[in-house]
Design an enzyme around this catalytic site. Structure first.
Site, PDB file in Angstrom:
ATOM      1  N   HIS A  34      14.764 -57.943 -39.315  1.00  0.00           N
ATOM      2  CA  HIS A  34      14.448 -57.297 -40.597  1.00  0.00           C
ATOM      3  C   HIS A  34      13.573 -56.056 -40.394  1.00  0.00           C
ATOM      4  O   HIS A  34      12.788 -55.692 -41.269  1.00  0.00           O
ATOM      5  CB  HIS A  34      13.807 -58.286 -41.576  1.00  0.00           C
ATOM      6  CG  HIS A  34      14.785 -59.330 -42.036  1.00  0.00           C
ATOM      7  ND1 HIS A  34      15.676 -59.104 -43.059  1.00  0.00           N
ATOM      8  CD2 HIS A  34      15.056 -60.577 -41.582  1.00  0.00           C
ATOM      9  CE1 HIS A  34      16.436 -60.184 -43.236  1.00  0.00           C
ATOM     10  NE2 HIS A  34      16.079 -61.092 -42.340  1.00  0.00           N
ATOM     11  N   LEU A 124      25.896 -64.123 -36.359  1.00  0.00           N
ATOM     12  CA  LEU A 124      26.207 -63.430 -35.100  1.00  0.00           C
ATOM     13  C   LEU A 124      27.042 -62.182 -35.372  1.00  0.00           C
ATOM     14  O   LEU A 124      27.750 -61.685 -34.501  1.00  0.00           O
ATOM     15  CB  LEU A 124      26.942 -64.366 -34.129  1.00  0.00           C
ATOM     16  CG  LEU A 124      26.190 -65.630 -33.720  1.00  0.00           C
ATOM     17  CD1 LEU A 124      27.047 -66.506 -32.817  1.00  0.00           C
ATOM     18  CD2 LEU A 124      24.870 -65.288 -33.012  1.00  0.00           C
ATOM     19  N   SER A 126      29.718 -61.557 -37.399  1.00  0.00           N
ATOM     20  CA  SER A 126      31.184 -61.608 -37.450  1.00  0.00           C
ATOM     21  C   SER A 126      31.697 -60.459 -38.309  1.00  0.00           C
ATOM     22  O   SER A 126      32.743 -59.880 -38.027  1.00  0.00           O
ATOM     23  CB  SER A 126      31.644 -62.946 -38.024  1.00  0.00           C
ATOM     24  OG  SER A 126      30.963 -63.228 -39.225  1.00  0.00           O
ATOM     25  N   ASP A 177      23.658 -54.317 -36.654  1.00  0.00           N
ATOM     26  CA  ASP A 177      24.834 -55.108 -36.268  1.00  0.00           C
ATOM     27  C   ASP A 177      25.999 -54.209 -35.873  1.00  0.00           C
ATOM     28  O   ASP A 177      26.664 -54.421 -34.861  1.00  0.00           O
ATOM     29  CB  ASP A 177      25.257 -56.018 -37.425  1.00  0.00           C
ATOM     30  CG  ASP A 177      24.145 -56.955 -37.828  1.00  0.00           C
ATOM     31  OD1 ASP A 177      23.148 -57.034 -37.093  1.00  0.00           O
ATOM     32  OD2 ASP A 177      24.270 -57.602 -38.881  1.00  0.00           O
TER      33      ASP A 177
HETATM   34  C1  GLA Z   1      21.586 -58.732 -40.900  1.00  0.00           C
HETATM   35  C2  GLA Z   1      21.784 -57.246 -41.172  1.00  0.00           C
HETATM   36  C3  GLA Z   1      21.054 -56.391 -40.144  1.00  0.00           C
HETATM   37  C4  GLA Z   1      19.604 -56.818 -40.011  1.00  0.00           C
HETATM   38  C5  GLA Z   1      19.481 -58.325 -39.823  1.00  0.00           C
HETATM   39  C6  GLA Z   1      18.057 -58.800 -39.849  1.00  0.00           C
HETATM   40  O1  GLA Z   1      22.203 -59.099 -39.699  1.00  0.00           O
HETATM   41  O2  GLA Z   1      23.160 -56.916 -41.174  1.00  0.00           O
HETATM   42  O3  GLA Z   1      21.162 -55.038 -40.510  1.00  0.00           O
HETATM   43  O4  GLA Z   1      18.841 -56.380 -41.094  1.00  0.00           O
HETATM   44  O5  GLA Z   1      20.196 -59.027 -40.830  1.00  0.00           O
HETATM   45  O6  GLA Z   1      17.361 -58.303 -38.774  1.00  0.00           O
END
Ligand code: GLA
Length: 393
Positions: A34, A124, A126, A177
């Site tokens: 976060h 993870l 997806s 991600d």
């Molecule tokens: C999800 C979001 C990311 C990030 C994480 C928490 O995976 O897609 O952008 O904020 O939560 O770290």
């Protein structure tokens, strides 16, 4: 690959001509949770678990989508993508097509078959795997120069797919991600500064230890609003802290020292806790990268534990399932650290486990989890793989 191609031909008919295959992985975030949408640091690694797309151009303006584990075909019209926002499956892919066109890319009609090996809804990424694989496939099919000498700008793909998630899906996610899925490298983690997207690939050598992913098997949905709520709380904290530090543009700009100096300006205790997590988590990423570069695994393990505890007590995104997996993991000798990974609210944990303890870990943590929660957790020994790419045939 032959099996996938045959399956594709079974669904869509026709010949092998024009078929190309693309893939993009899920990720595990080692630490820095976060922090991405707060302009902070993250430290994810791409997994070898990935989404693979078999793709073939069409001569009309239709996109047809199917998955190896889903019988129902989705058919969409490229001239009217807005109509598909609320699809249960297929909206991620069509959101990417929409954003690519808005960014000026040529997207042509095609048939796409997805083979998803990243457990869905497990934290993870997806969805990022599907988005980035789709972006690379659509861009490659739409412009033949890609793959024949011209390289796809994968950072741009990451940004476009993030926009798809914001605008089509409604989750105001950060860039982590999609960036990790696009830019991952085998046996490396990505130390990424989310403010300017500068990054460093750090070799992960865990001599004698492994990263074990524990899946709570509790499905979570970011669309439920808690994620966007946390993001809004951070923005509120930022506005207050700006009064004392007019130069800051995000919580990632705030040092732990300055936070302690000015935190009393934040009256609402919940908002203060959210900001405190972000500021200290950001520092933990810097400390973790240093520890791993120095081979200090035990320090890294301690930072992982602190990260989880902060996500549990300050950011409040863990819940009984994640906490149980982490608590039970920490009881096993040879475990240096254990934390939730991803957004939270269910999903997965990552633990640093001594190699000779892996079997005991999986068995003991698995039994205790089932006893407390009532259903099974699953475990994977995580292997760090490469980011999104075409698989040459
Ligand atoms: C999800 C979001 C990311 C990030 C994480 C928490 O995976 O897609 O952008 O904020 O939560 O770290």
């Amino acid at each position: 690959m032959d099996m996938l191609i045959n399956k594709f031909l079974g669904y869509f008919g026709g010949s092998k001509e024009g078929i190309r295959i693309f893939t993009s992985p899920g990720r595990v975030n080692l630490i820095g949770e976060h922090t991405d949408y707060n302009g902070g640091y993250v430290f994810p690694a791409a997994l070898t678990l990935a989404t693979t797309v078999v793709a073939r151009p069409r001569s009309d303006k239709k996109i047809r989508l199917i998955a190896t584990d889903l019988e129902k075909m989705v058919e969409a019209d490229l001239d009217n993508l807005d109509a598909y926002r609320n699809l249960k499956w297929g909206n991620y892919q069509l959101g990417v097509a929409d954003e690519l066109m808005k960014a000026g890319y040529r997207v042509i009609g095609c048939d796409l078959m997805y083979d998803d090996k990243v457990p869905l809804g497990s934290g993870l990424s997806s969805s990022a795997a599907i988005e980035v694989a789709t972006a690379i496939a659509l861009v490659s099919l739409g412009d033949e120069r890609y793959g024949k000498g011209l390289a796809i700008d994968k950072i741009e793909m990451a940004k476009i797919t993030q926009r798809a998630e914001h605008n089509f899906i409604g989750v105001k996610c950060g860039i982590m991600d999609q960036f990790a899925s696009a830019m991952g490298k085998k046996d490396h983690a990505i130390f990424l500064n989310c403010r300017d997207l500068s990054y460093e690939l750090v070799p992960i050598k865990l001599s004698g230890y492994s990263l074990i992913i524990g899946n709570t098997n509790k499905k979570r949905s970011l669309g439920e609003g808690k994620y966007n709520e946390r993001r809004a709380e951070c923005e509120e904290a930022l506005e207050i802290l700006k009064k004392a530090m007019p130069g800051i543009t995000c919580l990632g700009d705030v040092s732990c020292e300055n936070f302690e100096k000015y935190k009393s300006l934040i009256e609402d205790k919940t908002i203060e806790k959210r900001a405190q997590h972000v500021v200290y988590e950001n520092q933990r990423v810097l400390d973790s990268v240093k520890a791993l570069k120095e081979g200090d695994l035990s320090r890294f393990g301690t930072l992982m534990n602190q990260s989880h505890d902060s996500l549990r007590d300050l950011y409040e995104v863990t819940g009984k399932e994640l906490d149980t997996l982490v608590n039970e993991a920490r009881k096993i000798e040879g475990v240096l650290g254990s934390r939730m990974t991803g957004a939270g609210f269910g999903g997965c944990t990552v633990s640093l486990v001594r190699d000779d303890k892996i079997e005991e870990f999986i068995s003991k943590v698995g039994i205790a989890y089932k006893e407390i929660i009532g259903y099974d957790a699953s475990f994977y020994v995580s292997q760090i793989g490469d980011g999104g790419r075409e698989i040459p045939l």
